[in-house]
Design a protein around this motif. Structure first.
Motif, mmCIF file in Angstrom:
data_model
loop_
_atom_site.group_PDB
_atom_site.id
_atom_site.type_symbol
_atom_site.label_atom_id
_atom_site.label_comp_id
_atom_site.label_asym_id
_atom_site.label_seq_id
_atom_site.Cartn_x
_atom_site.Cartn_y
_atom_site.Cartn_z
ATOM 1 N N ARG A 1 20.492 38.325 55.622
ATOM 2 C CA ARG A 1 20.371 38.607 54.188
ATOM 3 C C ARG A 1 21.684 38.162 53.578
ATOM 4 O O ARG A 1 22.754 38.558 54.025
ATOM 5 N N TRP A 2 21.612 37.319 52.565
ATOM 6 C CA TRP A 2 22.780 36.716 51.931
ATOM 7 C C TRP A 2 22.766 37.000 50.442
ATOM 8 O O TRP A 2 21.703 37.052 49.813
ATOM 9 N N ALA A 3 23.948 37.137 49.878
ATOM 10 C CA ALA A 3 24.095 37.189 48.425
ATOM 11 C C ALA A 3 25.451 36.611 48.056
ATOM 12 O O ALA A 3 26.464 36.948 48.668
ATOM 13 N N PHE A 4 25.440 35.719 47.064
ATOM 14 C CA PHE A 4 26.700 35.363 46.437
ATOM 15 C C PHE A 4 27.193 36.638 45.763
ATOM 16 O O PHE A 4 26.402 37.545 45.457
ATOM 17 N N SER A 5 28.467 36.752 45.500
ATOM 18 C CA SER A 5 29.008 37.957 44.865
ATOM 19 C C SER A 5 28.221 38.282 43.603
ATOM 20 O O SER A 5 27.998 37.419 42.757
ATOM 21 N N ASP A 6 27.764 39.533 43.510
ATOM 22 C CA ASP A 6 27.022 40.036 42.343
ATOM 23 C C ASP A 6 25.788 39.202 42.019
ATOM 24 O O ASP A 6 25.502 38.929 40.861
ATOM 25 N N ASP A 7 25.042 38.795 43.039
ATOM 26 C CA ASP A 7 23.839 37.993 42.824
ATOM 27 C C ASP A 7 22.682 38.608 43.601
ATOM 28 O O ASP A 7 22.857 39.539 44.392
ATOM 29 N N VAL A 8 21.510 38.089 43.394
ATOM 30 C CA VAL A 8 20.299 38.526 44.062
ATOM 31 C C VAL A 8 20.397 38.210 45.554
ATOM 32 O O VAL A 8 20.883 37.149 45.945
ATOM 33 N N CYS A 9 19.934 39.140 46.395
ATOM 34 C CA CYS A 9 19.927 38.910 47.843
ATOM 35 C C CYS A 9 18.782 37.989 48.231
ATOM 36 O O CYS A 9 17.702 38.042 47.634
ATOM 37 N N MET A 10 19.044 37.177 49.232
ATOM 38 C CA MET A 10 18.032 36.271 49.758
ATOM 39 C C MET A 10 17.900 36.524 51.254
ATOM 40 O O MET A 10 18.904 36.646 51.952
#
Length: 136
Positions: free
Chosen positions: A62-71
């Protein structure tokens, strides 16, 4: 006697060269799997965290750029690279990853040689997902 000093130093320098090369030896998929599974890792560029990834069993992430939606996604080994594929984005994101002390260093394959590697360090901070999948 002055000429002897450079001759004596040459074997010492030659013995250090393999250590420098070893420092950037790409991790295999098996080594990467052993290192990251069960951990949350921060990806850092120029001293700033730009993303966080949770490494789950079975090479799931599970990945997210800082303060972004998780993928959600998965990763796989491709020769010397570790490649990630995320739901909704079929284009692989491939990295060369190597151990850097207790942490990792990673270079995005599509970057030019002038882009410094990113630091990848373990964190106890949770993955923040302010998007629609909060709590999932």
């Amino acid at each position: 006697m002055r000429r002897a000093a450079p001759l004596l130093a040459a074997p010492l320098l030659a013995s250090l060269l393999p250590l420098a090369a070893l420092a950037e030896t790409p991790m295999t998929a098996a080594e990467f799997d052993r290192f990251v599974t069960g951990k949350t890792m921060d990806y850092i560029a120029s001293g700033t965290v730009f993303g966080r990834e949770v490494y789950l069993p079975g090479r799931k992430v599970r990945w997210a750029f800082s303060d972004d939606v998780c993928m959600s996604g998965s990763w796989y080994g491709d020769g010397p690279h570790i490649c990630f594929v995320y739901d909704g984005d079929p284009e692989p994101k491939c990295w060369t990853v190597w151990q850097d002390g207790a942490d990792l260093a990673a270079s995005f394959v599509a970057d030019g040689a002038d882009v410094p590697p990113r630091q990848v360090v373990q964190t106890d901070a949770p993955l923040a997902c302010p998007g629609p999948d909060v709590g999932v």
